[in-house]
Each structure stands twice: as C-alpha cells, then as structure tokens.
Design a protein around this motif. Structure first.
Motif, short mmCIF file in Angstrom:
data_model
loop_
_atom_site.label_atom_id
_atom_site.label_comp_id
_atom_site.label_asym_id
_atom_site.label_seq_id
_atom_site.Cartn_x
_atom_site.Cartn_y
_atom_site.Cartn_z
N UNK A 57 0.97 -1.14 -0.06
CA UNK A 57 -0.11 0.05 0.12
C UNK A 57 0.78 1.35 0.00
N UNK A 58 2.05 1.20 0.57
CA UNK A 58 2.93 2.39 0.38
C UNK A 58 3.53 2.70 -0.86
N UNK A 59 3.18 1.84 -2.06
CA UNK A 59 3.67 2.12 -3.20
C UNK A 59 4.94 1.46 -3.66
N UNK A 60 5.61 0.50 -2.73
CA UNK A 60 6.69 -0.11 -2.99
C UNK A 60 6.47 -1.40 -3.40
N UNK A 61 7.13 -1.61 -4.74
CA UNK A 61 6.82 -2.87 -5.41
C UNK A 61 7.87 -4.16 -5.06
N UNK A 62 7.28 -5.29 -4.75
CA UNK A 62 8.21 -6.44 -4.29
C UNK A 62 7.97 -7.49 -5.35
N UNK A 63 9.27 -7.81 -5.83
CA UNK A 63 9.49 -9.13 -6.67
C UNK A 63 10.03 -10.30 -6.00
N UNK A 64 9.43 -11.20 -5.92
CA UNK A 64 9.78 -12.65 -5.46
C UNK A 64 10.23 -13.75 -6.49
N UNK A 65 11.05 -14.37 -6.29
CA UNK A 65 11.56 -15.17 -7.34
C UNK A 65 12.16 -16.54 -6.87
N UNK A 66 12.31 -17.52 -7.84
CA UNK A 66 12.76 -18.87 -7.37
C UNK A 66 14.29 -18.83 -6.96
N UNK A 67 14.79 -19.67 -6.15
CA UNK A 67 16.00 -20.05 -5.50
C UNK A 67 16.44 -18.76 -4.74
N UNK A 68 17.80 -19.06 -4.24
CA UNK A 68 18.02 -18.10 -2.91
C UNK A 68 17.10 -18.08 -1.68
N UNK A 69 16.43 -19.15 -1.64
CA UNK A 69 15.51 -19.36 -0.73
C UNK A 69 14.26 -18.33 -0.81
N UNK A 70 13.79 -18.13 -1.84
CA UNK A 70 13.02 -17.15 -2.33
C UNK A 70 13.60 -15.68 -2.07
N UNK A 71 14.12 -15.31 -3.46
CA UNK A 71 14.86 -14.02 -3.47
C UNK A 71 13.97 -13.03 -3.44
N UNK A 72 14.00 -11.86 -2.57
CA UNK A 72 13.31 -10.65 -2.61
C UNK A 72 13.93 -9.40 -3.17
N UNK A 94 7.04 -18.69 -16.83
CA UNK A 94 7.13 -18.46 -15.57
C UNK A 94 6.20 -17.33 -15.13
N UNK A 95 5.41 -16.99 -15.63
CA UNK A 95 4.53 -15.66 -15.85
C UNK A 95 3.33 -15.48 -14.49
N UNK A 96 3.18 -14.21 -14.40
CA UNK A 96 2.09 -13.86 -13.44
C UNK A 96 1.42 -12.63 -14.12
N UNK A 97 0.31 -12.19 -13.74
CA UNK A 97 -0.42 -11.01 -14.13
C UNK A 97 -0.61 -10.27 -12.76
N UNK A 98 -0.56 -8.87 -13.01
CA UNK A 98 -0.65 -8.01 -12.03
C UNK A 98 -1.60 -6.86 -12.63
N UNK A 99 -2.54 -6.19 -11.84
CA UNK A 99 -3.11 -5.23 -12.02
C UNK A 99 -2.59 -3.66 -11.39
N UNK A 100 -1.92 -3.28 -12.32
CA UNK A 100 -1.27 -2.15 -12.03
C UNK A 100 -2.05 -0.76 -11.82
N UNK A 101 -2.02 0.11 -10.48
CA UNK A 101 -2.66 1.01 -10.60
C UNK A 101 -2.76 2.11 -11.63
N UNK A 102 -1.51 2.22 -12.09
CA UNK A 102 -1.38 3.19 -13.22
C UNK A 102 -1.32 2.69 -14.81
N UNK A 103 -0.83 1.41 -14.94
CA UNK A 103 -0.57 1.02 -16.31
C UNK A 103 -1.79 -0.16 -16.74
N UNK A 104 -2.69 -0.65 -15.59
CA UNK A 104 -3.58 -1.49 -15.95
C UNK A 104 -3.18 -3.06 -15.88
N UNK A 105 -3.58 -4.00 -16.56
CA UNK A 105 -3.20 -5.35 -16.48
C UNK A 105 -2.08 -5.61 -17.30
#
Length: 331
Positions: free
Chosen positions: A50-65, A285-296
């Motif tokens: 909610x504070x606007x920070x984007x988080x990207x999680x990914x495989x390996x590295x014990x779930x890399x952030x 390895x896709x996902x879908x995100x509804x971005x508040x500015x960009x849309x889907x």
C-alpha cells in the motif's frame, strides 16, 4: 477433397507460411523497461504494498526478494524470504521455487514449492508476514498439497485465487498438467475432503505448468507456460519447444477453460500470448498484476540471446495487456 486452388505445392506454400509466421512474431513487443537488478529472476511474482513499494519474489536464493519504486525499477536486492529454507522434510527444502503471494486482511501469505529438478516428490509450503520485508516471514510448513510418483500431478507452481472468500489453489507441472484444489479459510491448508481436479493439460505431452488465474470483466483467464523451461545452456529443445505463454478463459474459476478457438484447455487448448521472438527466448514462469497506473500487466522471465542461455541469466520482463477483444494482447 480440397478444391484445386487450395492444393498448392509445398514449394509454393512454405514461403507464405514463413512470411505469416514472421509477421506474427514481429508483432510481439519487446519487454518493458527494467533497471537495477533485472537478472536471475526465474518465476517472478510481483506484489505492490500500500505504500507504493513493489516487491519481486523469485525462485532460488530461498525465495529472493527485490524491491523497487515502480515496476520498471530500479530493482534492489533485499534478501531471502526464508533464509533457513523450508521446514518441509523433502529434498529441495533449501532451494525453493515458484513463489506466489496474496494479501488477506493484514497478512501476506507466501506460497512456495519444495522439489528437485525432474522429480515428482514435491510439496507446496506457505509462510506469512505482515510487511512483505525480508526477515519478516514465518514458515508455516506444508499446505497439505504434495505429490509422489503415484499421482497424476506434481505439487509445484502454486497460485492462489480468492473468490468472495472462497480460496482455490491452482498448481501442477508436467505429468498430467495443471490442477486445482479448494483451500480452507485462512488458506494455509487444503479444505477437508477436497480432492485436486485437472483444469489444463495437453494430451500426449507433459510440458504444461505454472498456471495463473486472473479475473477480468466477467472472465477468468488461465495463463500458463508450455514447453521446456530450463538449462538451455546445456540442452536447447528444437525450435518452438522452449517455454511460451498460453491462455484459456472461463466464466468459472474452477474449470471449463477454453482457448480463442473454443478448444478446451484439458484437450490441448491454449492461445499463444507470448513466445520467443527477436532477442527474447523462452519467456514463461508468468504472473499477472493489475497495476494502478498501467492496468493489466503480464510479467515473466526470459533469456536475452545477446547475453546467454543459463538459468542464472534469466531476465525480468513485463508488458501491459489489452483485453478489448476479450483476449489478452501484449502492448
């Protein structure tokens, strides 16, 4: 019998086929801008706090952030979600795969896979946090979704969807494709008596996995990856056999998904959304995100052929999507 004018010789028809294919591939856009750390992003998952920070999680590295102020970056490494690995007692519990994150109330749930490459001995685990930050996650262990060689699915690639307080976990890789199971509320375990059921497969092949369900304007879109995913630096498949992203849709989140031609997803249906083109190789390895500015937004990993084909060189890619036709088209 076909009319005479349709019975062209292959020597005439093949050039036209390749021209049409080339035009189709040329219409696929390149990935959007990515700055900062954009590499080693196998099976990314994006969530915006909610504070606007984007988080990207990914495989390996014990779930890399990684975090960023926008989907374009700059992406900065923050650490591992589960620095001690998973409490699930299976091989691979220190090399976790395919993260999926959902917020329910004030709690974030992180789903992950425990397995080893090519193995059907697998399980889906879950952790929770109130902030998403590295170091804030508590491992809760298994969700109750597991697999072995006696089962028709592999318990990896989780994706949770919330439909009016009812939770469904979509999962599965290879073997008999993508499955789904009903979860409890809160969704830390499978619902009592719920049995996984198949929602997508390609008969005669095993290379269907990574399902992601996205609700948009009355339809549930099932995006999934098809093809060989990994280790391209060691053994690349024949052209077209590498990862690509397909989609089917349904008016229900639990099944009857069909592609644009009406072919059921359980009978090999799937409309191509993204495949190799230009310098982009093996997107998936896709996902879908509804971005508040960009849309889907469709996000994914891919290999840049100008850089290399190793799994550690997988790049973070994303594109906005246009659903005006009822089907996703990348922009």
């Amino acid at each position: 019998m076909k009319p005479i004018h349709a019975m062209l010789s292959w020597s005439i028809a093949i050039p036209f086929i390749w021209v049409a294919l080339g035009q189709a591939l040329a219409s696929l856009p390149n990935p959007g801008t990515c700055t900062g750390t954009c590499i080693n992003t196998h099976d990314p998952f994006i969530v915006r706090r909610p504070d606007g920070v984007y988080f990207r999680f990914s495989t390996s590295g014990r779930i890399t952030i990684h975090t960023a102020p926008a989907i374009t970056g700059p992406w900065t490494y923050q650490g591992a979600a589960l620095p001690r690995g998973s409490s699930i007692d299976l091989p691979g519990n220190q090399d976790l795969w395919a993260p999926d994150v959902i917020q329910i109330g004030n709690t974030y749930y992180l789903y992950y896979s425990v397995s080893t490459f090519g193995s059907q001995t697998s399980a889906i685990g879950v952790a929770q946090s109130s902030t998403l930050d590295a170091g804030s996650w508590t491992d809760l262990g298994s969700t109750g979704i597991s697999s072995n060689a006696s089962m028709p699915y592999n318990a990896i690639d989780p994706n949770l969807i919330n439909i009016d307080g009812q939770y469904y976990m979509t999962f599965g890789s290879y073997w008999a494709g993508i499955h789904q199971v009903v979860m409890r509320n809160p969704p830390t375990r499978t619902a009592t008596g719920s049995v996984p059921y198949q929602i997508a497969t390609h008969p005669g092949t095993k290379d269907v996995e990574g399902g992601t369900i996205f609700k948009h304007k009355g339809f549930y879109y099932l995006f999934y990856s098809k093809g060989f995913c990994c280790r391209y630096d060691q053994n690349r498949p024949p052209p077209g056999g590498e990862y690509k992203v397909l989609v089917c849709r349904s008016t229900s989140p639990t099944g009857n998904f069909v592609d644009r031609e009406g072919t059921p997803c359980t009978r090999g249906g799937g409309t191509v959304v993204l495949e190799s083109h230009g310098f982009v190789y093996g997107p998936g390895g896709q996902g879908v995100y509804l971005d508040p500015q960009l849309g889907p937004v469709l996000y994914y990993h891919y290999l840049d052929t100008r850089i290399g084909y190793a799994d550690s060189q997988k790049q973070f890619g994303w594109n906005t999507m246009d659903f005006s036709s009822g089907w996703p088209v990348l922009r």
